[in-house]
Design a protein around this motif. Structure first.
Motif, short mmCIF file in Angstrom:
data_model
loop_
_atom_site.label_atom_id
_atom_site.label_comp_id
_atom_site.label_asym_id
_atom_site.label_seq_id
_atom_site.Cartn_x
_atom_site.Cartn_y
_atom_site.Cartn_z
N ARG A 7 11.93 -10.26 0.08
CA ARG A 7 11.33 -8.89 -0.10
C ARG A 7 12.11 -7.74 -0.46
O ARG A 7 13.05 -7.37 0.65
CB ARG A 7 10.20 -8.47 0.76
CG ARG A 7 9.06 -9.20 0.46
CD ARG A 7 9.01 -10.84 0.45
NE ARG A 7 7.81 -11.28 0.61
CZ ARG A 7 7.53 -12.61 0.23
NH1 ARG A 7 8.60 -13.44 0.49
NH2 ARG A 7 6.12 -13.10 0.36
N ASP A 8 12.26 -6.73 -1.24
CA ASP A 8 13.03 -5.74 -1.44
C ASP A 8 12.48 -4.33 -0.42
O ASP A 8 13.01 -3.62 -0.49
CB ASP A 8 13.21 -5.19 -2.91
CG ASP A 8 14.13 -6.47 -3.45
OD1 ASP A 8 15.07 -6.87 -2.89
OD2 ASP A 8 13.89 -6.77 -4.84
N GLU A 9 11.19 -4.41 -0.49
CA GLU A 9 10.58 -3.44 0.40
C GLU A 9 10.91 -3.51 1.90
O GLU A 9 10.02 -4.02 2.74
CB GLU A 9 9.07 -3.38 0.39
CG GLU A 9 8.58 -3.00 -1.08
CD GLU A 9 8.86 -4.05 -2.20
OE1 GLU A 9 9.17 -5.11 -1.66
OE2 GLU A 9 8.46 -3.81 -3.23
N ALA A 10 12.01 -3.15 2.10
CA ALA A 10 12.84 -3.22 3.51
C ALA A 10 13.53 -2.01 3.56
O ALA A 10 14.56 -1.76 3.09
CB ALA A 10 13.31 -4.36 3.75
N ARG A 11 13.71 -1.36 5.04
CA ARG A 11 14.44 -0.31 5.25
C ARG A 11 15.69 -1.09 5.81
O ARG A 11 15.78 -1.28 7.30
CB ARG A 11 13.49 0.46 6.46
CG ARG A 11 12.10 0.85 5.76
CD ARG A 11 12.32 2.01 4.85
NE ARG A 11 11.11 2.53 4.48
CZ ARG A 11 10.31 3.20 5.03
NH1 ARG A 11 10.30 3.78 6.22
NH2 ARG A 11 9.00 3.63 4.35
N VAL A 12 16.78 -1.11 5.08
CA VAL A 12 18.07 -1.54 5.64
C VAL A 12 19.09 -0.67 5.02
O VAL A 12 19.00 -0.10 3.92
CB VAL A 12 18.29 -3.11 5.20
CG1 VAL A 12 17.16 -4.13 5.84
CG2 VAL A 12 18.20 -3.30 3.84
N GLU A 13 20.34 -0.96 5.55
CA GLU A 13 21.33 -0.18 5.07
C GLU A 13 22.41 -1.31 4.85
O GLU A 13 22.89 -2.25 5.44
CB GLU A 13 22.15 0.78 6.03
CG GLU A 13 21.19 2.00 6.30
CD GLU A 13 21.63 3.02 7.16
OE1 GLU A 13 22.76 2.85 7.62
OE2 GLU A 13 20.96 4.04 7.29
N TYR A 14 23.28 -1.09 3.60
CA TYR A 14 24.06 -1.95 3.20
C TYR A 14 25.55 -1.41 3.39
O TYR A 14 25.62 -0.26 3.02
CB TYR A 14 24.04 -2.67 1.67
CG TYR A 14 22.94 -3.34 1.24
CD1 TYR A 14 22.90 -4.57 1.09
CD2 TYR A 14 21.51 -2.77 1.12
CE1 TYR A 14 22.13 -5.44 0.71
CE2 TYR A 14 20.50 -3.72 0.80
CZ TYR A 14 20.77 -4.88 0.51
OH TYR A 14 19.61 -5.74 0.29
N SER A 15 26.39 -2.30 3.73
CA SER A 15 27.91 -1.70 3.71
C SER A 15 28.79 -2.86 3.17
O SER A 15 28.87 -3.89 3.35
CB SER A 15 28.33 -1.17 5.22
OG SER A 15 28.10 -2.31 6.10
N GLN B 36 0.91 -1.17 -0.01
CA GLN B 36 0.05 0.21 0.07
C GLN B 36 0.78 1.09 0.12
O GLN B 36 1.95 1.27 0.59
CB GLN B 36 -0.86 -0.11 1.20
CG GLN B 36 -1.71 -1.28 1.54
CD GLN B 36 -2.46 -1.90 0.21
OE1 GLN B 36 -2.98 -1.17 -0.53
NE2 GLN B 36 -2.03 -3.14 0.00
N ALA B 37 0.40 2.26 -0.65
CA ALA B 37 1.04 3.50 -0.81
C ALA B 37 1.32 3.91 0.44
O ALA B 37 0.50 4.24 1.45
CB ALA B 37 0.36 4.50 -1.65
N GLY B 38 2.56 4.90 0.90
CA GLY B 38 2.99 5.30 2.18
C GLY B 38 3.18 4.35 3.31
O GLY B 38 2.96 4.91 4.50
N TRP B 39 3.30 3.07 3.14
CA TRP B 39 3.38 2.23 4.21
C TRP B 39 4.61 2.72 5.14
O TRP B 39 5.59 3.13 4.53
CB TRP B 39 3.81 0.61 3.66
CG TRP B 39 5.13 0.46 3.10
CD1 TRP B 39 5.49 0.55 1.72
CD2 TRP B 39 6.26 -0.05 3.89
NE1 TRP B 39 6.59 0.22 1.73
CE2 TRP B 39 7.31 -0.01 2.80
CE3 TRP B 39 6.43 -0.14 5.19
CZ2 TRP B 39 8.60 -0.42 3.04
CZ3 TRP B 39 7.86 -0.46 5.43
CH2 TRP B 39 8.88 -0.66 4.35
N GLU B 40 4.81 2.30 6.21
CA GLU B 40 5.98 2.50 7.13
C GLU B 40 5.99 1.42 8.06
O GLU B 40 4.86 0.58 8.40
CB GLU B 40 5.44 3.82 8.07
CG GLU B 40 5.51 5.09 7.34
CD GLU B 40 6.77 5.47 6.96
OE1 GLU B 40 7.75 5.21 7.57
OE2 GLU B 40 6.92 6.31 5.92
N PRO B 41 6.93 1.29 8.68
CA PRO B 41 7.48 0.17 9.47
C PRO B 41 6.35 0.25 10.71
O PRO B 41 6.00 1.33 11.40
CB PRO B 41 8.88 0.32 9.84
CG PRO B 41 9.26 0.94 8.86
CD PRO B 41 8.27 1.74 8.33
#
Length: 203
Positions: free
Chosen positions: A179-187, A109-114
């Motif tokens: 799932r690519d819709e995930a709030r993560v950081e790569y290093s 859905q548009a505008g989803w948040e964790p």
């Protein structure tokens, strides 16, 4: 209630609110297709092999399509009320299933948040993550480590040129389940990061 039952209820409530045509993160599946999948998963064991074996997939698809033609309210009732045999194994087989599919509907859905932090949910998911992560990152050509904000980590794949993925536990779980819709950081090395991002992480 267990997390599996909490997520089942929340998913059914959300699908009731959004309707059968709501999009999901499951490819082209609508909410109704996803509900049909969940219903046959628990009620039609003859379809289970077709989920993992391409040669038997047509039968699974046929049965799922038949269920998808049921009335929306009837289909939701089938998902809401599992068969009796589920109770002893509900946490084992359904915690990740229903958490991820609940998020599949939420995040489409548009505008989803964790969702807000929930200690019980995160502790439960963290225990489930190592096995899934080691399965879905096994083909990685480089090392992969999953790290939550407090520094606790899981080595999903041993190897050189390691990539570190940092995020809250639910985000790491969604990522591990493809799932690519995930709030993560790569290093890590840019080329190594790109290789990890492009992996097929389907379960």
């Amino acid at each position: 209630m267990s997390l599996a039952r909490d997520e089942r209820k929340a998913l059914v409530d959300l699908m009731t609110e959004l309707g059968p045509d709501a999009p999901t993160l499951c490819g082209t599946w609508s909410a109704k297709d996803l509900a049909a999948h969940l219903a046959i998963r628990e009620r039609r064991p003859d379809t289970a092999p077709g989920i993992v074996l391409p040669a038997l997939a047509k039968w699974t698809e046929k049965v799922q399509e038949d269920y998808a033609h049921k009335a929306w309210s009837e289909l939701l009732d089938l998902v809401r009320t599992p068969p009796f045999w589920i109770s002893p194994v509900d946490n084992l087989i359904n915690t990740a299933e229903y958490f991820v599919h609940h998020e599949d509907v939420r995040r489409a859905q548009a505008g989803w948040e964790p969702r807000p932090y929930d200690a019980r949910r995160e502790a439960t998911l963290w225990k489930l993550l190592p096995l899934t992560a080691r399965m879905t990152y096994k083909s990685s050509p480089v090392g992969v480590t999953l790290v939550r904000p407090d520094g606790e980590h899981i080595v999903a794949k041993q190897g050189a040129n390691g990539v570190v993925i940092t995020g809250e536990v639910p985000e790491l779980v969604m990522l591990a389940f493809g799932r690519d819709e995930a709030r993560v950081e790569y290093s890590g090395d840019a080329d190594a990061v790109q290789r990890v991002r492009s992996l097929n992480r389907s379960v």
